[in-house]
Design an enzyme around this catalytic site. Structure first.
Site, PDB file in Angstrom:
ATOM      1  N   HIS A 280       0.813  -1.209   0.000  1.00  0.00           N
ATOM      2  CA  HIS A 280       0.000   0.000   0.000  1.00  0.00           C
ATOM      3  C   HIS A 280       0.845   1.256   0.000  1.00  0.00           C
ATOM      4  CE1 HIS A 280      -2.396   3.290   1.825  1.00  0.00           C
ATOM      5  NE2 HIS A 280      -3.340   2.790   1.067  1.00  0.00           N
ATOM      6  N   CYS A 281       2.079   1.193   0.464  1.00  0.00           N
ATOM      7  CA  CYS A 281       2.842   2.424   0.704  1.00  0.00           C
ATOM      8  C   CYS A 281       3.603   2.943  -0.510  1.00  0.00           C
ATOM      9  CB  CYS A 281       3.806   2.201   1.872  1.00  0.00           C
ATOM     10  SG  CYS A 281       2.976   1.987   3.463  1.00  0.00           S
ATOM     11  N   ILE A 282       4.632   2.222  -0.934  1.00  0.00           N
ATOM     12  CA  ILE A 282       5.544   2.782  -1.924  1.00  0.00           C
ATOM     13  C   ILE A 282       4.877   3.062  -3.271  1.00  0.00           C
ATOM     14  CG2 ILE A 282       7.756   2.482  -3.094  1.00  0.00           C
ATOM     15  CD1 ILE A 282       8.664   0.775  -0.789  1.00  0.00           C
ATOM     16  N   LEU A 284       1.802   3.877  -3.827  1.00  0.00           N
ATOM     17  CA  LEU A 284       0.674   4.793  -3.729  1.00  0.00           C
ATOM     18  C   LEU A 284       0.994   6.109  -3.038  1.00  0.00           C
ATOM     19  CD1 LEU A 284      -2.204   2.315  -2.782  1.00  0.00           C
ATOM     20  CD2 LEU A 284      -1.339   2.923  -5.036  1.00  0.00           C
ATOM     21  N   ASP A 285       1.761   6.061  -1.950  1.00  0.00           N
ATOM     22  CA  ASP A 285       1.951   7.250  -1.121  1.00  0.00           C
ATOM     23  C   ASP A 285       2.466   8.467  -1.883  1.00  0.00           C
ATOM     24  OD1 ASP A 285       1.084   5.585   0.827  1.00  0.00           O
ATOM     25  OD2 ASP A 285       2.887   5.667   2.060  1.00  0.00           O
TER      26      ASP A 285
END
Length: 462
Positions: A280-282, A284-285
């Site tokens: 979810h992080c790299i 999307l963020d």
């Protein structure tokens, strides 16, 4: 206490109840972020109300089971048995809480715009149950300004004054699933509040269960901290992914170059290329920051370029596979391909944004027959269809015209893969150092003539 009543001593009373562990803590969203946080509060001596809209998740947790790999079922069972943890889908239970952390998903739309539906739903639920002496902390990754612009007005609409009656802050989650060293308790926690009193209360809340808390001046600063951390990673992964393509065109071993560069004791941080980025992080963020900057008429060029390069890597892997099959006088169309690993990273059971899914779809679009094996994921949903894994064996390896190592799980016997497969496309360099087997091995940047040796340089001592 009734909603709208102003209590001058709300902060001191709340700080006292946090200190003596009599405060009831609420956690909204019992997934990869929320459940570990809830268990840390339980371990610190609090009673925790975990709220989730999924009745299935609630029932599972109240039965003493866990759906999160990093949280053992025994931990949940013990918390439930002792009455320290209550999972519920009943919103009214939030009224019992004196501090609530929001840990809900913040996905992106197909146009890469932030989808705040879950955050807004959580904020509205809290607002309906809010009372003086309540601390609300948003942990969901989002764009700078969310806490002040979306969360604060909904709470103040109840007649509560932020910084006096109610305390609002942002504290970015820093969960790294499967990390054997760093977990919720020993990962420093950044906290930024609307007012100094909000920072004080939120800091005290997290100091009760986290080893190190790092206060910053505002929720916007805390929101941007999270985006900087993962944008830094996305940009550097994009750089080494491009270097892998450069090395391929130059006929140079990218892994040898990176390992040699990593011997420098200063001014270099090692990142490694791969088949794409997931989780979810790299992936999307950075887009939260890019979206916010577009609203301010600024283009985030580094973010956009890194995203473009990283998004291209699944296609690059498929091209490498096609070229490698072609070297063996085979076409992708009609070939049998076995994908090893569909989780987005090693030794976890999470397929969110996994590049393996794109690779499977691209291969199938070219006419390949694709199966997968993942020791942590027996099946997963792919665009409404359930995909089921197969067992890894000499027979399944021999069946495949090409075996693609996408996720380098430690439970896989890669020597057996090399011994029984005919072609291995190794996107993780995990086969380096193995004894030669039946398989012809190709990597992200192996030159077709194989004129260099696959090896690793000695590590520099720290």
């Amino acid at each position: 206490m009734t909603q709208g009543t102003v209590h001058a001593d709300s902060k001191d009373q709340l700080l006292a109840r946090i200190s003596d562990r009599s405060a009831v803590i609420g956690v909204i969203g019992l997934g990869y972020v929320g459940l570990p946080l809830a268990m840390e509060f339980v371990q610190a001596g609090f009673t925790v109300v975990g709220y989730d809209v999924s009745q299935r998740v609630v029932d599972l947790l109240m039965a003493g089971q866990s759906h999160i790999q990093d949280i053992p079922a025994e931990t949940v069972h013990d918390a439930v048995t002792k009455g320290r943890f209550i999972a519920t889908a009943v919103e009214d239970r939030l009224r019992e809480c004196e501090a609530i952390s929001i840990a809900v998903p913040t996905p992106l739309s197909k146009t890469r715009d932030p989808d705040m539906a879950f955050v807004l739903s959580a904020a509205d639920a809290i607002a309906r149950q809010a009372h003086p002496g309540l601390c609300v902390v948003l942990e969901s990754t989002t764009y700078p300004g969310t806490t002040r612009e979306l969360l604060q007005p909904r709470l103040e609409a109840q007649g509560l004054i932020v910084g006096r009656d109610i305390f609002v802050a942002f504290s970015p989650e820093r969960v790294d699933p499967g990390n054997p060293v760093y977990h919720t308790k020993n990962t420093p926690k950044v906290v930024g509040g609307i007012t100094p009193a909000c920072v004080e209360v939120a800091t005290a809340l997290y100091q009760s269960c986290i080893d190190i808390v790092v206060p910053v001046s505002s929720p916007e600063a805390a929101e941007l901290v999270k985006l900087l951390e993962n944008t830094f990673r996305a940009v550097n992964i994009g750089l080494v992914n491009e270097i892998a393509i450069v090395c391929d065109k130059l006929g140079v071993n990218v892994w040898e170059v990176i390992d040699a560069a990593a011997t420098k004791p200063f001014g270099f941080m090692k990142f490694t290329p791969g088949p794409g980025i997931g989780g979810h992080c790299i992936p999307l963020d950075p887009h939260y920051l890019a979206w916010k900057m577009r609203t301010l008429n600024y283009k985030t060029r580094f973010i956009d370029l890194a995203s473009e390069i990283n998004a291209h890597m699944p296609e690059w892997v498929v091209q490498r596979t096609a070229a490698s099959l072609n070297d063996m006088s085979k076409s992708v169309n009609g070939s049998r391909v076995l994908v090893l690993g569909v989780a987005y990273k090693r030794d976890i059971d999470d397929v969110r944004e996994s590049p393996a899914i794109d690779i499977i779809q691209l291969l199938e679009n070219l006419g390949a027959h694709v199966e997968y094996h993942d020791p942590h994921i027996s099946s997963f949903m792919d665009e409404g269809t359930i995909r089921r894994g197969i067992q890894l064996s000499a027979e399944s390896l021999g069946w495949a015209d090409a075996v693609l190592i996408i996720t380098d799980h430690t439970a896989v016997n890669y020597q057996s893969v090399v011994d029984h497969a005919s072609l291995v496309v190794d996107t993780r360099n995990i086969t380096v150092g193995l004894r030669p087997g039946r398989a012809r091995i190709r990597g992200l940047a192996d030159h077709p003539d194989g004129r260099y040796e696959r090896r690793k340089l000695p590590r520099r001592s720290s």
